[in-house]
Each structure stands twice: as C-alpha cells, then as structure tokens.
Design a protein around this motif. Structure first.
Motif, mmCIF file in Angstrom:
data_model
loop_
_atom_site.group_PDB
_atom_site.id
_atom_site.type_symbol
_atom_site.label_atom_id
_atom_site.label_comp_id
_atom_site.label_asym_id
_atom_site.label_seq_id
_atom_site.Cartn_x
_atom_site.Cartn_y
_atom_site.Cartn_z
ATOM 1 N N UNK A 268 118.437 108.848 38.191
ATOM 2 C CA UNK A 268 119.650 109.571 38.605
ATOM 3 C C UNK A 268 119.322 110.912 39.255
ATOM 4 N N UNK A 269 118.061 111.346 39.190
ATOM 5 C CA UNK A 269 117.626 112.589 39.826
ATOM 6 C C UNK A 269 116.363 112.270 40.628
ATOM 7 N N UNK A 270 116.507 111.695 41.835
ATOM 8 C CA UNK A 270 115.358 111.181 42.591
ATOM 9 C C UNK A 270 114.285 112.219 42.902
ATOM 10 N N UNK A 271 114.642 113.500 42.932
ATOM 11 C CA UNK A 271 113.656 114.537 43.247
ATOM 12 C C UNK A 271 112.781 114.888 42.049
ATOM 13 N N UNK A 272 113.099 114.340 40.882
ATOM 14 C CA UNK A 272 112.326 114.661 39.683
ATOM 15 C C UNK A 272 111.024 113.873 39.694
ATOM 16 N N UNK A 273 109.893 114.598 39.794
ATOM 17 C CA UNK A 273 108.575 113.966 39.770
ATOM 18 C C UNK A 273 107.973 114.071 38.377
ATOM 19 N N UNK B 89 97.844 115.079 40.939
ATOM 20 C CA UNK B 89 98.386 114.661 39.649
ATOM 21 C C UNK B 89 99.157 113.348 39.767
ATOM 22 N N UNK B 90 100.429 113.417 40.082
ATOM 23 C CA UNK B 90 101.275 112.225 40.056
ATOM 24 C C UNK B 90 101.331 111.570 41.434
ATOM 25 N N UNK B 91 100.219 110.935 41.787
ATOM 26 C CA UNK B 91 100.174 110.195 43.047
ATOM 27 C C UNK B 91 99.243 109.004 42.876
ATOM 28 N N UNK B 92 99.402 108.023 43.750
ATOM 29 C CA UNK B 92 98.552 106.839 43.692
ATOM 30 C C UNK B 92 97.102 107.220 43.967
ATOM 31 N N UNK C 181 110.627 110.369 29.725
ATOM 32 C CA UNK C 181 110.454 109.153 30.519
ATOM 33 C C UNK C 181 110.811 109.498 31.961
ATOM 34 N N UNK C 182 109.802 109.756 32.792
ATOM 35 C CA UNK C 182 110.044 110.227 34.158
ATOM 36 C C UNK C 182 110.902 109.249 34.960
ATOM 37 N N UNK C 183 110.640 107.964 34.803
ATOM 38 C CA UNK C 183 111.391 106.978 35.583
ATOM 39 C C UNK C 183 112.864 106.967 35.203
ATOM 40 N N UNK C 184 113.179 107.223 33.928
ATOM 41 C CA UNK C 184 114.577 107.240 33.492
ATOM 42 C C UNK C 184 115.322 108.416 34.110
ATOM 43 N N UNK C 185 114.650 109.562 34.220
ATOM 44 C CA UNK C 185 115.275 110.731 34.848
ATOM 45 C C UNK C 185 115.372 110.530 36.358
ATOM 46 N N UNK C 186 114.306 110.000 36.960
ATOM 47 C CA UNK C 186 114.295 109.806 38.410
ATOM 48 C C UNK C 186 115.355 108.810 38.864
ATOM 49 N N UNK D 190 106.385 119.847 38.021
ATOM 50 C CA UNK D 190 107.024 120.117 39.305
ATOM 51 C C UNK D 190 108.416 120.727 39.110
ATOM 52 N N UNK D 191 109.137 120.275 38.097
ATOM 53 C CA UNK D 191 110.452 120.842 37.803
ATOM 54 C C UNK D 191 110.335 122.328 37.496
ATOM 55 N N UNK D 192 109.334 122.695 36.719
ATOM 56 C CA UNK D 192 109.151 124.095 36.344
ATOM 57 C C UNK D 192 108.811 124.950 37.556
ATOM 58 N N UNK D 193 108.016 124.410 38.470
ATOM 59 C CA UNK D 193 107.713 125.155 39.694
ATOM 60 C C UNK D 193 108.991 125.426 40.477
ATOM 61 N N UNK D 194 109.821 124.399 40.632
ATOM 62 C CA UNK D 194 111.089 124.574 41.341
ATOM 63 C C UNK D 194 111.977 125.593 40.634
ATOM 64 N N UNK D 195 112.042 125.511 39.305
ATOM 65 C CA UNK D 195 112.903 126.413 38.537
ATOM 66 C C UNK D 195 112.444 127.862 38.661
#
Length: 278
Positions: free
Chosen positions: A71-76, A109-112, A64-69, A80-85
């Motif tokens: 408390x972790x606002x940079x999580x899209x 991908x994840x944009x309006x 659930x992306x919104x649940x993670x975001x 994207x997390x894997x790219x950063x990692x």
C-alpha cells in the motif's frame, strides 16, 4: 496497551501518542495490511517523537517490507524511510550490523545481486565510508577508527582475472580515503576478512553487498546483532533479525537482540552528547 502508554506519557507531561490504528486487528504471525499500516504509523510516530526532542533515539522492530510496500510502493525499508524522514539522500543513511564480535557495513543493500556491480562506484564507497568513519568516532567512541574494505569478486578479483571492480572502483576509493586521513585498507578478499585474526585488525568491515556483510555477522552474533543506521541526525537501532512469523505469539522468540538494540541506542545517544560537548 495504547491507553496504558498514553497514561504513562501523561504522567511525564508528554503529549499522547498519535493514533496508530486498531491494534485488535493485528494477529501474531499473520501479516496483513492492517498490521502493516500500524507498523508504518508507529515508525512515523517514533521518528517524530525524537525530532520533537521527547526521546533520544528510535529502536525499531522488524517489519514485513512487502506488506507495507503493498500500500506504500515507495517503501523500500526502514533505513530508507529514516533517510527520507530526516530529509537526507538515501545514500547517506548507512546500514551497519554490529555485534560483540564484528561490525559490518554493506555498500549496497536492498537490490538484486545482479545489480550490485553497476551500483558500485568510487564515489559511493568514499561517501559511505566517510560516514562510517565519523560514526565510529561519534557513536562508538573510537578515536582513530580502522576500516577494512572487502573486494567484490572471489580473491578480490585476483589482479583482474576474476573481475575488474577491485582495480577500477574499490582500490581508487581506498586510495582517496587514505589521502583524506581515513585509516582504510583493501580491497581484501572477503573469504578471509572475517577470520578471528583478521577481525582483530579493524573496527568495522565495509562489504560490497547485503549478504557479504550480513552472513558473517549473523553467523557470529545472531542473537546479539544490532542493525544501526549511521549518518542520521537521530539515533536508530533495531534487532538484526526478521519478523519470524513462524514463531510469533508462541513464546519462543529470544529477546537478546532487542535488548542489545535498546542498550546500543542508549549508549550511542550518550556518546553523541559527550562527543559534541568535548
């Protein structure tokens, strides 16, 4: 569960899992900060295990992306997390949806939807399609991949009458890719690109936005669709469906897509080894 898994890892001579949180705090079908924290910690640990050489790939579950975001606002998202990692630009982590009938790649991908035209550039299409072409060779064993690139607008813009993105952005990108020796064609009208006779003419379709890529894949291969992250130094797959909180814990979920994701990760890891050794 965590104790059982750690015992098994001890039998194999591997270090124990990192602490990922109190599993007793998670409730099926009830997104919460506690469960989201566990999911993010598990994702971090899985990536670290592959980077340490303990595993050959990562198979993630839906989050659930919104649940993670919260408390972790940079999580899209996990891509994207894997790219950063992996210390890569996020543009180089390319999402592919793969099933028995179709492989599709969304450029954005994840944009309006309203933001898609401004995000599409010739450089982005060329950069990401190169990654697709390389991955079709290394991860899917296709020696000479064929890539069909969709237009953005209805009828692929109809010579500029319905938009100029095809003329000014997509067609120049296709021309550059072909000049580089990549078998790319387009821009093709998206409304016919996924018909059976058209799917036989390419190995992957590049779409311009999220739903343009995911709608046909999910219509054709919902129960066997796999989300694959291309362009990473590690293998990553995931079932191509969401969290399905409405049926969580009720014994109704089908395992097909997860099985397909596990199988594809194993096949990709084996193909990478073969490709590098050949």
């Amino acid at each position: 569960m965590a104790a059982v898994l750690d015992a098994r890892r001890d039998e194999l001579g591997l270090p124990p899992f990192g602490i990922v949180g109190d599993l007793s705090a998670a409730r099926p079908g009830e997104p919460s900060r506690a469960s989201a924290e566990i999911g993010l910690a598990a994702l971090r640990e899985a990536v670290a295990m592959v980077q340490r050489g303990e595993c050959s790939g990562v198979v993630t579950g839906p989050v659930a992306k919104s649940a993670i975001a919260a408390f972790a606002p940079d999580f899209v998202g996990q891509t994207e997390f894997l790219a950063d990692a992996c210390s890569l630009p996020r543009e180089d982590a390319v999402m592919m949806l793969a099933g028995p009938s179709l492989r599709t790649v969304p450029m954005t991908v994840h944009c309006a939807l309203a933001n898609v035209p401004s995000r599409l550039t010739k450089e982005l299409i060329v950069r990401r399609t190169r990654i697709v072409a390389d991955a079709l060779k290394t991860d899917f064993g296709i020696a000479s991949p064929r890539i069909a690139i969709a237009g953005l607008n209805p009828h692929a813009g109809e010579d500029g009458r319905m938009g100029r993105e095809e003329i000014e952005t997509i067609a120049p990108a296709v021309a550059q890719l072909r000049a580089e020796g990549i078998d790319a064609t387009g821009p093709h009208p998206a409304d016919t690109l996924f018909a059976p006779h058209r799917r036989a003419t390419y190995d992957a379709a590049v779409a311009m936005y999220h739903d343009q890529a995911l709608v046909p894949l999910k219509a054709l291969d919902f129960d066997e669709g796999v989300n694959v992250t291309l362009g990473l130094p590690i293998v990553r797959t995931s079932p191509d469906h969401g969290t399905a909180f409405d049926i969580a814990g009720k014994g109704l979920a089908r395992p097909d897509a997860t099985i397909a994701a596990l199988r594809m990760a194993a096949e990709m890891a084996a193909r990478r080894i073969h490709y590098r050794s050949s």
